[in-house]
Enzyme design. Structure first.
Site, PDB file in Angstrom:
ATOM      1  N   CYS A  79       0.813  -1.207   0.000  1.00 20.43           N
ATOM      2  CA  CYS A  79       0.000   0.000   0.000  1.00 20.43           C
ATOM      3  C   CYS A  79       0.858   1.274   0.000  1.00 20.43           C
ATOM      4  O   CYS A  79       1.511   1.551  -0.997  1.00 20.43           O
ATOM      5  CB  CYS A  79      -1.001  -0.049   1.142  1.00 20.43           C
ATOM      6  SG  CYS A  79      -2.444   0.957   0.801  1.00 20.43           S
ATOM      7  N   HIS A 171      -3.439  -4.737   1.933  1.00 23.81           N
ATOM      8  CA  HIS A 171      -2.805  -4.999   3.237  1.00 23.81           C
ATOM      9  C   HIS A 171      -2.800  -6.508   3.533  1.00 23.81           C
ATOM     10  O   HIS A 171      -3.718  -6.993   4.201  1.00 23.81           O
ATOM     11  CB  HIS A 171      -3.578  -4.285   4.349  1.00 23.81           C
ATOM     12  CG  HIS A 171      -3.310  -2.819   4.433  1.00 23.81           C
ATOM     13  ND1 HIS A 171      -2.480  -2.257   5.375  1.00 23.81           N
ATOM     14  CD2 HIS A 171      -3.754  -1.793   3.669  1.00 23.81           C
ATOM     15  CE1 HIS A 171      -2.434  -0.944   5.202  1.00 23.81           C
ATOM     16  NE2 HIS A 171      -3.204  -0.635   4.166  1.00 23.81           N
ATOM     17  N   GLU A 173      -1.194  -8.136   5.602  1.00 28.89           N
ATOM     18  CA  GLU A 173      -0.955  -8.442   7.023  1.00 28.89           C
ATOM     19  C   GLU A 173      -2.245  -8.393   7.845  1.00 28.89           C
ATOM     20  O   GLU A 173      -2.242  -8.751   9.020  1.00 28.89           O
ATOM     21  CB  GLU A 173       0.088  -7.458   7.591  1.00 28.89           C
ATOM     22  CG  GLU A 173      -0.409  -6.048   7.909  1.00 28.89           C
ATOM     23  CD  GLU A 173      -0.681  -5.169   6.686  1.00 28.89           C
ATOM     24  OE1 GLU A 173      -0.555  -5.642   5.553  1.00 28.89           O
ATOM     25  OE2 GLU A 173      -1.042  -3.992   6.897  1.00 28.89           O
TER      26      GLU A 173
HETATM   27  N1  GLN Z   1      -3.658   6.448   0.658  1.00 30.85           N
HETATM   28  C1  GLN Z   1      -2.393   6.197   1.287  1.00 30.85           C
HETATM   29  C2  GLN Z   1      -1.256   6.972   0.600  1.00 30.85           C
HETATM   30  O1  GLN Z   1      -1.477   7.602  -0.379  1.00 30.85           O
HETATM   31  C3  GLN Z   1      -2.067   4.727   1.297  1.00 30.85           C
HETATM   32  C4  GLN Z   1      -3.079   3.989   2.120  1.00 30.85           C
HETATM   33  C5  GLN Z   1      -2.564   2.788   2.821  1.00 30.85           C
HETATM   34  O2  GLN Z   1      -1.364   2.542   2.946  1.00 30.85           O
HETATM   35  N2  GLN Z   1      -3.486   2.028   3.342  1.00 30.85           N
HETATM   36  O3  GLN Z   1      -0.174   6.943   1.059  1.00 30.85           O
END
Ligand code: GLN
Length: 200
Positions: A79, A171, A173
Site C-alpha cells: 500500500c 494490506h 498483514e
Molecule cells: N492512501 C495512502 C497513501 O497515499 C495509502 C493507504 C494505505 O497505505 N493504506 O499513502
C-alpha cells in the site's frame, strides 16, 4: 532464522511483525538506520506515504534505503509502501525511493470505496484466490518490461514483482492468510543463497 525488518516510522507495523513471525522468521521493528545492516529483507508497511516520506527525510533514511536495495536485498512494499517503491506517481510530481519500474496512482479506488475486501488470485502465491483488504488503496497504472504482474483486481494491477522487489496495493498483514508474506520470505531465502555462493 531470517531477519526481516519492518520500517517502523509510521503505519501497520505490528500486523506485519505478526505475519512474519507466523511464517517462522524474526521480525525487527526498524526505527534507526543502523538496524538495516542486520537485515536479510525489509517490509515497507501501509500507512500514509506523504507522512512516511516526511519522516524518512527527517531521519536521513532515504539514501541508506537505496543502498540497502543496491546490495540486492529484497524489499516488500504494501500500500503506502508500494507508493514509496515506485519510480513514478501519476498524480504527483515527485516520487520517493524510485526503485521499481512502475507508475502508481494513489487513492485510486474512489471515495465510496475507501476500504473494501476482495477475492483475488495471485500468480505463484494464491492461484485459488485469497482475501485482500484495500484501504484508500493505490493501483499500478504502468509496469515496465521487467516487471511481472502477479495480480489484477477489476482490470487494475494490484501486485507486482521486479527481481528483488515485491509490491501490492492491499494490506496482506490484515488477514490470517500469510501466503504473500511467505512468498516474500522465499525471495529473501533465494537472495541469501545467491549471496552465500558469491561470498564462498
Ligand atoms: N492512501 C495512502 C497513501 O497515499 C495509502 C493507504 C494505505 O497505505 N493504506 O499513502
Amino acid at each position: 532464522m531470517l531477519k526481516i525488518g519492518i520500517l517502523g516510522l509510521q503505519g501497520a507495523v505490528r500486523e506485519h511483525a505478526r505475519a512474519v513471525k507466523d511464517c517462522g522468521a524474526e521480525a525487527i521493528d526498524v526505527k534507526s538506520i543502523e538496524q538495516l545492516e542486520q537485515l536479510d529483507g525489509l517490509i515497507l508497511p501501509g500507512g500514509e506515504s506523504t507522512t512516511m516520506r516526511r519522516l524518512l527525510d527527517k531521519s536521513g533514511f532515504m539514501e541508506p534505503l537505496r543502498a540497502f536495495a543496491r546490495e540486492g536485498k529484497p524489499i516488500f512494499g504494501t500500500c503506502a509502501g508500494l507508493i514509496l517503491l515506485a519510480k513514478r506517481l501519476s498524480n504527483q510530481e515527485e516520487a520517493h525511493l524510485e526503485l521499481m519500474d512502475i507508475t502508481v496512482e494513489r487513492n485510486s479506488f474512489g471515495r465510496q470505496k475507501e476500504s473494501f475486501e476482495a477475492e483475488i488470485a495471485i500468480a505463484g502465491v494464491a492461484e485459488d484466490k485469497m482475501t485482500a483488504v484495500f484501504i484508500r488503496a493505490p493501483h499500478i497504472t504502468e509496469a515496465g518490461e521487467n516487471v511481472e504482474v502477479l495480480a489484477k483486481y477489476e482490470g487494475r494491477i494490484v501486485t507486482v514483482r521486479e527481481g528483488q522487489f515485491l509490491g501490492c496495493s492491499f494490506h496482506p498483514e490484515l488477514t490470517e492468510d500469510n501466503r504473500l508474506t511467505a512468498y516474500f520470505l522465499q525471495m529473501v531465502e533465494e537472495y541469501k543463497m545467491i549471496e552465500n555462493k558469491i561470498c564462498n
